[in-house]
Structure formats: structure tokens, C-alpha cells
Scaffold this active site. Sequence first.
Site, PDB file in Angstrom:
ATOM      1  N   GLY A   1      -2.329  -1.043 -15.416  1.00 29.34           N
ATOM      2  CA  GLY A   1      -2.077  -2.450 -15.759  1.00 29.34           C
ATOM      3  C   GLY A   1      -1.238  -3.060 -14.651  1.00 29.34           C
TER       4      GLY A   1
ATOM      5  CB  ALA B   1      -1.806   0.785  -8.504  1.00 33.13           C
ATOM      6  CB  ALA B   2      -2.769   0.000  -2.588  1.00 30.53           C
ATOM      7  N   GLY B   3      -1.900  -2.586  -4.103  1.00 31.34           N
ATOM      8  CA  GLY B   3      -1.357  -3.950  -4.107  1.00 31.34           C
ATOM      9  C   GLY B   3      -0.158  -4.060  -5.038  1.00 31.34           C
ATOM     10  CG  ASP B   4      -0.693  -3.446  -9.144  1.00 26.94           C
ATOM     11  OD1 ASP B   4      -0.827  -4.675  -8.982  1.00 26.94           O
ATOM     12  OD2 ASP B   4      -1.469  -2.764  -9.830  1.00 26.94           O
TER      13      ASP B   4
ATOM     14  NE  ARG C   1       2.197  10.201  -4.319  1.00 18.74           N
ATOM     15  CZ  ARG C   1       3.439  10.212  -3.794  1.00 18.74           C
ATOM     16  NH1 ARG C   1       3.855  11.246  -3.073  1.00 18.74           N
ATOM     17  NH2 ARG C   1       4.257   9.221  -4.006  1.00 18.74           N
TER      18      ARG C   1
ATOM     19  CB  SER D   1      -0.506   6.877  -6.723  1.00 16.64           C
ATOM     20  OG  SER D   1      -0.372   5.478  -6.887  1.00 16.64           O
TER      21      SER D   1
HETATM   22  O1  RIB Z   1      -4.161  -3.076  -9.857  1.00 13.59           O
HETATM   23  C1  RIB Z   1      -4.637  -1.916 -10.472  1.00 13.59           C
HETATM   24  C2  RIB Z   1      -4.698  -2.122 -11.952  1.00 13.59           C
HETATM   25  O2  RIB Z   1      -5.654  -3.111 -12.249  1.00 13.59           O
HETATM   26  C3  RIB Z   1      -5.131  -0.919 -12.734  1.00 13.59           C
HETATM   27  O3  RIB Z   1      -4.071  -0.057 -13.078  1.00 13.59           O
HETATM   28  C4  RIB Z   1      -5.847  -1.526 -13.927  1.00 13.59           C
HETATM   29  O4  RIB Z   1      -5.200  -1.340 -15.131  1.00 13.59           O
HETATM   30  C5  RIB Z   1      -5.992  -3.008 -13.598  1.00 13.59           C
HETATM   31  O5  RIB Z   1      -5.098  -3.777 -14.274  1.00 13.59           O
END
Ligand code: RIB
Length: 305
Positions: free
Chosen positions: A42, A256-259, A292, A298
Site C-alpha cells: 500500500g 515500492a522503490a518510489g515509496d 530485494r 525490501s
Molecule cells: O507502490 C507500490 C504499492 O502500490 C504496492 O505495495 C501496492 O500495494 C500498491 O499500492
Amino acid sequence: MIVAGKILVIGSLNMDMVVAVDEIPRRGETVPGGNPAYIPGGKGANQACAAAKLGGKTAMLGMVGDDTAGRTLMDSLRLAGVDVSAVAATDQAPTGTAIIQVDRSGGNCIVVIPGANAFCGKSHIEARRDLIKSHDIVLLQMEIPPDATFAAAELAAGYGKTVILNPAPAPGAIPDAVFAYLDYLIPNETELEKLSGLPVADAGSARAAARRLFGRGVKNLLVTLGSQGALLIGGGGAGPILSSPAPKVAAIDSTAAGDTFVGAFAVALSEAMPLDAALSFANRAAAISVTRPGAQPSMPGRGEM
Ligand code: RIB
């Protein structure tokens, strides 16, 4: 000693169902996949997790279902050091889910089923305005209802907070009034293309697209360009341009690299790092995450940086 500001992430929590494939299937194609893995994700929760793992004082405001997946997601955030006391559980919908295919070069394709995230609406956010008031940096994405995100931006700006929006997934539109509430807009290439209506492939085209958004009231635009690093254009387009290359790594999963980048950048701001150091910090955190598998597992801890 660093006196760090407090970060509040307002957004989504999803349980990711991740399947490894050789290649992302084309339309109409059936391909074999590996065994599914269930991994906390998420965009909101990921950014909170990234920030907390890197040492940011981080809290999350969001919604899960009253179910096992929701409890697992809360546990994952707690373990990372996130204050989850403002994550509510609803019995109106199951926890959000994302179905993710990861190909052999680490690229992915994601379908999000909002579930409980759709119940994290404007009134829910407005009822928690004191939480916004008691934090310094407010970090937003687009996986809860847009009017809730926009209301959060307005409240946070009204309280004089540093407001960051990662416009992911790319919204159909962002009202110009909302741009004025933001201190930093952090899109990737695709999101910048959608918001500007111009193609973006590199730093040059990103600058042209950025000019369009500055005309609509954006103050600081930070574009993430994957393996090409990141570009920050400040001062409503009139400020300095900073670019930071991405470290070269062997990527196995870009999920999730951007996150990770956004969460790390928020931590850097919370510690008042100079902007060039903040970009490098965020790039390095994101680079580690792609080596990872999965989203939250990761992400690096501060010691690894
Ligand atoms: O940015 C990656 C995320 O996008 C994933 O973890 C997925 O849940 C979506 O929200």
C-alpha cells in the site's frame, strides 16, 4: 543532536499478492506464475514504513478491514516503528489488496482493489485534524478517495505544515487550488506525463512537462526517473535545479522503490538535510529497495545507508 520533525502519512494500506512471472502477460495471454507471496504494501503504508525504518518519527492515518490482513499490515508497520494508533478498522469492507506481477527484470504491473481504503474519506480525515496539527510534515498519495487527500492537503497547509503529495496512482486531475497547498509534488515519469499532458522520458522532457505544472501553481517539483535518478526543480520553476543520479544496482523487484524514495525524502526534510543531500539519501534508499523482493520488507534501515 538532530531535532527531527514529526511525519504523518495519510493514505492506503494494502496486502500485496505478489506473483513472479517471466514476462508480464500481454492482453489475452495466459502465462505461468510462481507461488503467490503475501507481503505488506500500500503506497501510504509503504511510505510510512520507509520513513520509520530510516529513523523518521512517523505516524500513519488510514483504514484497514477488520480482518487478518488488516492486523498483519498494522503489525508490519508497528515493527518498523510507525505509530499506528490512527489506523482504524472498518467492518464495511475488507482490507485493500494489490495484485502484483513481477517480471524477471524486476519490472511490475499492479492492480489495486481499494477495499477499506475507500472508506478513509474526507470526513474521517477532517475529524482527525488535531493529528495533522501535531505533526510537521504531511505525506499524501492518491490511494484513498481524492477528496480526502485534497482535504488533508488543505488542512495541513492551513496549519503551516510541509505538505508532500506523491500523485500515485496518477489521478485523472488535480484541482489547481490543491497545487497551492503543496510544498513538494513528487511524481514519477508516468504520473508527470498524465498531469502535464506531455511525454516524459528523461530530464529534458521532464523539465518541459514541469513548466506546465509551474503555470498551475506547483512550488517544488521532484521527478523520480527510475534508474536515471531524480530531478528537483524549485521555486515555482524559477529556483535552482538539482539532479541526483541513481546508484547502479542489480534490480530484482522495483515494487515500492518510489515509496521508499518519498519516505526517505520526508525523513531528510524532517532532519533539515540540505536538498542535494536529501535527494542522494532518497535515491540510495530506493536503490537498496530494488535489490530485494516485496514492498515493506525490501526497505533499508538507517544503518544500511
Ligand atoms: O507502490 C507500490 C504499492 O502500490 C504496492 O505495495 C501496492 O500495494 C500498491 O499500492
